[in-house]
Design an enzyme around this catalytic site. Structure first.
Site, PDB file in Angstrom:
ATOM      1  N   ASP A 325       0.812  -1.224   0.000  1.00 30.62           N
ATOM      2  CA  ASP A 325       0.000   0.000   0.000  1.00 30.62           C
ATOM      3  C   ASP A 325       0.841   1.267   0.000  1.00 30.62           C
ATOM      4  OD1 ASP A 325      -2.274  -1.539   0.000  1.00 30.62           O
ATOM      5  OD2 ASP A 325      -2.498  -1.509   2.171  1.00 30.62           O
ATOM      6  N   ARG A 356      -2.881   1.637  -9.652  1.00 31.07           N
ATOM      7  CA  ARG A 356      -1.918   2.556  -9.021  1.00 31.07           C
ATOM      8  C   ARG A 356      -0.645   2.733  -9.841  1.00 31.07           C
ATOM      9  NH1 ARG A 356      -3.122   1.138  -2.619  1.00 31.07           N
ATOM     10  NH2 ARG A 356      -4.929   2.552  -2.534  1.00 31.07           N
ATOM     11  N   ARG A 397      -4.909   6.867  -1.508  1.00 27.07           N
ATOM     12  CA  ARG A 397      -3.438   6.874  -1.379  1.00 27.07           C
ATOM     13  C   ARG A 397      -2.766   7.653  -2.521  1.00 27.07           C
ATOM     14  NH1 ARG A 397      -3.026   3.904   3.151  1.00 27.07           N
ATOM     15  NH2 ARG A 397      -4.224   1.984   3.260  1.00 27.07           N
TER      16      ARG A 397
HETATM   17  C1  S3P Z   1      -5.076  -5.871   3.251  1.00 30.86           C
HETATM   18  C2  S3P Z   1      -4.339  -6.577   2.331  1.00 30.86           C
HETATM   19  C3  S3P Z   1      -3.745  -5.969   1.124  1.00 30.86           C
HETATM   20  C4  S3P Z   1      -3.724  -4.441   1.209  1.00 30.86           C
HETATM   21  C5  S3P Z   1      -5.027  -3.892   1.731  1.00 30.86           C
HETATM   22  C6  S3P Z   1      -5.301  -4.417   3.124  1.00 30.86           C
HETATM   23  C7  S3P Z   1      -5.651  -6.573   4.426  1.00 30.86           C
HETATM   24  O1  S3P Z   1      -4.511  -6.342  -0.007  1.00 30.86           O
HETATM   25  O2  S3P Z   1      -3.442  -3.892  -0.062  1.00 30.86           O
HETATM   26  O3  S3P Z   1      -4.992  -2.479   1.784  1.00 30.86           O
HETATM   27  O4  S3P Z   1      -6.081  -5.901   5.388  1.00 30.86           O
HETATM   28  O5  S3P Z   1      -5.653  -7.811   4.424  1.00 30.86           O
HETATM   29  P1  S3P Z   1      -4.235  -7.702  -0.861  1.00 30.86           P
HETATM   30  O6  S3P Z   1      -4.493  -8.851   0.019  1.00 30.86           O
HETATM   31  O7  S3P Z   1      -5.181  -7.635  -2.017  1.00 30.86           O
HETATM   32  O8  S3P Z   1      -2.793  -7.616  -1.287  1.00 30.86           O
END
Ligand code: S3P
Length: 440
Positions: A325, A356, A397
């Site tokens: 992120d 992104r 973001r």
């Molecule tokens: C998250 C996992 C990530 C992240 C998201 C929050 C989570 O996503 O990008 O902001 O809380 O499990 P992905 O599992 O799709 O990578």
């Protein structure tokens, strides 16, 4: 809580200085609401992120009969209904902008005896959901996306789920968590093997709520997580530390604005989240972890960042899931560094609140930065940031990253579509201006 839809960021008059505490961790806040709702007894949550994403999760549980008081300044009391205590919702469950809410809720709802429908905003409605409905269907769940694999997700009631051993096709904590949450309701042991480490808040928090969950390292990269269905969650008190993903904006700001010295207080430094620190250090940043301590099963520290000027680097693709992120703001760091920075192995960035990679490439070009777009990343040529108008594509973001770029631009940066900042960081503008950024 609301932020204007256009932000305008001007060159910082001075260096950034001061100590600040950014809001609570978003991933932990979602999970704390979910686990407290399904637990037996009353849980007290402190430090909750009161962003729109987490409020969508809380509203969903309220719509299924969960009683809760708050949140007030991050304090929330939830009276859990137990694993089988949710009621059928009378309305569609609106997950707003939140992929985490939708994917984790699918895991929980797939195991309920009633039907439900998960919907989201325009951005969420374009995000891939088969990555969760496919493994859940193989557990016997009855859930379906639209023809493009996107929301809404229609879920029908099932009596029982079967356990699975699932190999994640990509490093994703959301998919891992959706399968594990459904696994809580399966007859037997469910296991998930991840191809690279991803955030492990689900595993840690399950243990905090008294649920056994084992992680076994297959090798340096690969881990298998196991749990058995049929257990119960026990209410607990949980203190949520500050979100390193929100802190990252200020870590970059202090690293690019000459003379800066800031301390980010009480930040979660779980090793599955600290890729941003490793990447900034590889770029030469001066970052120190002060007062390391443990809070509610998670490592926490105060993070001191002092300006020293950054140099470009080739970012290790193994760090991508550990900083997934933070890439938008890392692109800003790269734009201010001396030399080239190469990002690779980051195609997942194309499936976030916006694409992104293309949002950042376009925005950086608009403010005078030389960038080469690649399928799985980009090459950023460091140099001066001029200014201009950028589209955030309603991605929180992206908007905040360009606001940080405003700390070093020679002209002003106007950011359109910035209202979604409230999804993860409602007081961003207030905190940013308090440490010296000039944002309107
Ligand atoms: C998250 C996992 C990530 C992240 C998201 C929050 C989570 O996503 O990008 O902001 O809380 O499990 P992905 O599992 O799709 O990578």
């Amino acid at each position: 809580m609301s932020v204007n839809s256009t932000l305008s960021s001007k060159k910082a008059a001075n260096a950034l200085n001061g100590a600040l505490r950014v809001p609570g961790d978003k991933s932990m806040s979602h999970r704390a609401v979910m686990f407290s709702s399904l637990a037996e007894g009353t849980s007290h949550i402190t430090g909750l992120l009161e962003g729109e994403d987490v409020m969508a999760t809380l509203a969903a549980f309220r719509a299924m009969g969960v009683q809760a008081e708050g949140p007030n300044n991050g304090d929330l009391v939830i009276h859990g209904v137990g694993m089988r205590g949710l009621n059928a919702p009378k309305v569609d469950l609106d997950m707003g902008n939140s992929g985490t809410a939708m994917r984790l809720m699918t895991g929980i709802l797939a195991a309920q005896s009633f039907a439900s429908k998960l919907v989201g905003d325009a951005s969420l409605s374009k995000r891939p959901m088969r990555r969760v409905t496919v493994p859940l269907t193989s557990m016997g769940a009855r859930c379906a996306t639209d023809d493009n694999g996107c929301p809404p997700i229609h879920i029908r009631g099932v009596e029982r789920l079967q356990p699975i051993s699932y190999k994640l096709p990509m490093a994703s904590a959301q998919i891992k968590s959706a399968v594990l949450l459904a696994g809580l309701y399966a007859d037997g042991e469910t296991s998930v093997t991840e191809p690279a480490p991803t955030r492990d808040h689900t595993e840690r928090m399950l243990k905090a709520y008294g649920y056994e969950c084992d992680s076994e390292k297959v090798n340096d990269q690969v881990t298998t997580i196991r749990l058995s269905g049929g257990g119960k969650l026990t209410a607990t008190d949980i203190d949520i530390p500050a979100d390193i993903s929100s802190a990252a904006f200020f870590m970059v700001a202090a690293s690019i604005v000459p003379g800066s010295l800031i301390v980010l207080e009480h930040v979660c430094i779980n090793p599955t989240r600290t890729g941003v620190i490793d990447i900034l250090k590889a770029m030469g940043a001066d970052i120190k972890l002060l007062n390391p301590r443990a809070i509610g099963g998670e490592p926490v520290a105060d993070i001191q960042v002092k300006y020293v000027g950054l140099k470009g680097c080739e970012i290790d693709p193994n760090l991508v899931p550990l900083a997934i992120d933070e890439f938008p703001v890392l692109c800003v760091a790269a734009a201010c560094a001396d030399g080239q920075t190469v990002i690779s192995g980051a195609e997942e960035l194309r499936h976030k609140e916006s694409d992104r990679i293309s949002s950042m490439v376009e925005g950086l070009r608009n403010i005078g930065v030389e960038v080469e777009e690649r399928r799985d990343g980009m090459l950023v040529q460091g140099g001066a940031i001029r200014g201009g108008t950028v589209e955030s594509y309603h991605d929180h973001r992206i908007a905040m990253s360009f606001a940080i770029a405003g700390g070093v631009c020679t002209d002003k940066i106007v950011i359109n579509g910035a209202e979604t900042v409230a999804t993860s960081f409602p007081n961003f503008v207030k905190l940013a201006t308090a440490v010296g950024l000039r944002i309107e």
